[in-house]
Design a protein around this motif. Structure first.
Motif, PDB file in Angstrom:
ATOM      1  N   ALA A 278      49.380  66.648  23.301  1.00 14.08           N
ATOM      2  CA  ALA A 278      48.788  65.417  22.749  1.00 14.08           C
ATOM      3  C   ALA A 278      47.291  65.371  23.039  1.00 14.08           C
ATOM      4  O   ALA A 278      46.496  65.006  22.163  1.00 14.08           O
ATOM      5  CB  ALA A 278      49.481  64.188  23.331  1.00 14.08           C
ATOM      6  N   TYR A 279      46.882  65.745  24.247  1.00 14.01           N
ATOM      7  CA  TYR A 279      45.457  65.745  24.576  1.00 14.01           C
ATOM      8  C   TYR A 279      44.709  66.805  23.756  1.00 14.01           C
ATOM      9  O   TYR A 279      43.608  66.551  23.256  1.00 14.01           O
ATOM     10  CB  TYR A 279      45.240  66.004  26.074  1.00 14.01           C
ATOM     11  N   LEU A 280      45.302  67.971  23.612  1.00  8.56           N
ATOM     12  CA  LEU A 280      44.658  69.027  22.826  1.00  8.56           C
ATOM     13  C   LEU A 280      44.420  68.559  21.390  1.00  8.56           C
ATOM     14  O   LEU A 280      43.337  68.745  20.841  1.00  8.56           O
ATOM     15  CB  LEU A 280      45.492  70.303  22.863  1.00  8.56           C
TER      16      LEU A 280
ATOM     17  N   PRO B 216      45.216  72.970  13.946  1.00 14.55           N
ATOM     18  CA  PRO B 216      46.384  73.538  13.267  1.00 14.55           C
ATOM     19  C   PRO B 216      47.577  72.577  13.322  1.00 14.55           C
ATOM     20  O   PRO B 216      47.700  71.775  14.249  1.00 14.55           O
ATOM     21  CB  PRO B 216      46.674  74.810  14.068  1.00 14.55           C
ATOM     22  N   PRO B 217      48.460  72.660  12.331  1.00 13.67           N
ATOM     23  CA  PRO B 217      49.623  71.771  12.319  1.00 13.67           C
ATOM     24  C   PRO B 217      50.578  72.032  13.487  1.00 13.67           C
ATOM     25  O   PRO B 217      51.272  71.141  13.933  1.00 13.67           O
ATOM     26  CB  PRO B 217      50.296  72.048  10.976  1.00 13.67           C
ATOM     27  N   ASP B 218      50.610  73.267  13.991  1.00 16.29           N
ATOM     28  CA  ASP B 218      51.506  73.611  15.103  1.00 16.29           C
ATOM     29  C   ASP B 218      50.723  74.431  16.118  1.00 16.29           C
ATOM     30  O   ASP B 218      50.242  75.520  15.802  1.00 16.29           O
ATOM     31  CB  ASP B 218      52.704  74.410  14.588  1.00 16.29           C
TER      32      ASP B 218
ATOM     33  N   LEU C  25      38.865  68.587  16.411  1.00 10.82           N
ATOM     34  CA  LEU C  25      38.396  68.059  15.134  1.00 10.82           C
ATOM     35  C   LEU C  25      39.567  68.104  14.143  1.00 10.82           C
ATOM     36  O   LEU C  25      40.149  69.172  13.925  1.00 10.82           O
ATOM     37  CB  LEU C  25      37.221  68.890  14.622  1.00 10.82           C
ATOM     38  N   PRO C  26      39.947  66.973  13.561  1.00  7.98           N
ATOM     39  CA  PRO C  26      41.120  66.947  12.674  1.00  7.98           C
ATOM     40  C   PRO C  26      41.059  67.987  11.552  1.00  7.98           C
ATOM     41  O   PRO C  26      42.099  68.538  11.179  1.00  7.98           O
ATOM     42  CB  PRO C  26      41.126  65.523  12.120  1.00  7.98           C
TER      43      PRO C  26
ATOM     44  N   GLY D 187      30.823  59.058  19.379  1.00  9.19           N
ATOM     45  CA  GLY D 187      30.182  59.682  20.532  1.00  9.19           C
ATOM     46  C   GLY D 187      31.084  60.580  21.359  1.00  9.19           C
ATOM     47  O   GLY D 187      30.694  61.044  22.420  1.00  9.19           O
ATOM     48  N   ARG D 188      32.298  60.840  20.881  1.00  9.50           N
ATOM     49  CA  ARG D 188      33.233  61.709  21.604  1.00  9.50           C
ATOM     50  C   ARG D 188      33.042  63.162  21.186  1.00  9.50           C
ATOM     51  O   ARG D 188      32.881  63.458  20.003  1.00  9.50           O
ATOM     52  CB  ARG D 188      34.680  61.317  21.297  1.00  9.50           C
ATOM     53  N   TRP D 189      33.072  64.070  22.171  1.00  9.38           N
ATOM     54  CA  TRP D 189      33.015  65.496  21.872  1.00  9.38           C
ATOM     55  C   TRP D 189      34.380  65.960  21.389  1.00  9.38           C
ATOM     56  O   TRP D 189      35.412  65.543  21.910  1.00  9.38           O
ATOM     57  CB  TRP D 189      32.600  66.281  23.111  1.00  9.38           C
ATOM     58  N   LEU D 190      34.373  66.837  20.374  1.00  8.49           N
ATOM     59  CA  LEU D 190      35.601  67.410  19.828  1.00  8.49           C
ATOM     60  C   LEU D 190      35.439  68.919  19.699  1.00  8.49           C
ATOM     61  O   LEU D 190      34.359  69.421  19.364  1.00  8.49           O
ATOM     62  CB  LEU D 190      35.915  66.825  18.446  1.00  8.49           C
ATOM     63  N   TYR D 191      36.527  69.633  19.937  1.00  5.10           N
ATOM     64  CA  TYR D 191      36.568  71.083  19.719  1.00  5.10           C
ATOM     65  C   TYR D 191      36.647  71.339  18.220  1.00  5.10           C
ATOM     66  O   TYR D 191      37.448  70.706  17.520  1.00  5.10           O
ATOM     67  CB  TYR D 191      37.792  71.665  20.427  1.00  5.10           C
ATOM     68  N   VAL D 192      35.817  72.256  17.714  1.00  2.00           N
ATOM     69  CA  VAL D 192      35.828  72.593  16.293  1.00  2.00           C
ATOM     70  C   VAL D 192      36.628  73.878  16.082  1.00  2.00           C
ATOM     71  O   VAL D 192      37.653  73.900  15.395  1.00  2.00           O
ATOM     72  CB  VAL D 192      34.406  72.761  15.730  1.00  2.00           C
TER      73      VAL D 192
END
Length: 133
Positions: free
Chosen positions: A55-57, A67-69, A62-63, A123-128
């Motif tokens: 859930a955290y990952l 990946p879906p799974d 970034l939506p 302002g939140r960092w997201l993994y791309v």
């Protein structure tokens, strides 16, 4: 009576070189506090992999590129993290290069990646995404 302190899996240490406890390092991020920079987010994501926190990952990915799974393998044993570089490109973009060591089915392996991060409108960092090296 002393309580055992759970060390943070990401391996971050304090100014004296002592390993930080999970509660003083990545724990607050996993509980919902925003990461102050891309390196802190990357470290907390490594910790989430160690703990199996899908859930955290997903919440920090970034939506558009998530990946879906995720296919987290509970048999994977994460052994350590080395952050090699953290580069702030501009106010909303950064890269983090790291090596993560792990063991699967008794065999050691390592993941060497240069990850890209973006700061969203809140302002939140997201993994791309990441480039495997």
């Amino acid at each position: 009576m002393s309580r055992a302190v759970s060390l943070c899996p990401c391996g971050r240490s304090d100014s004296r070189g002592r390993p930080l406890a999970l509660a003083a390092c990545c724990g607050p991020r996993l509980a919902g506090d925003a990461a102050p920079d891309a390196e802190a987010l990357m470290r907390s994501r490594y910790t989430a992999y160690v703990l199996g926190d899908e859930a955290y990952l997903r919440a920090t990915w970034l939506p558009d590129t998530c990946p879906p799974d995720l296919q987290l393998d509970p048999a994977t044993r994460w052994l350590g993290l080395e952050v090699r570089a953290h580069r702030q490109i501009d106010a909303d973009h950064a890269e983090v290069e790291f090596v993560a060591r792990y063991r699967v089915q008794g065999r050691g392996a390592r993941l060497h990646e240069r990850s890209r991060f973006v700061r969203d409108a809140q302002g939140r960092w997201l993994y791309v995404d990441g480039e495997i090296r």
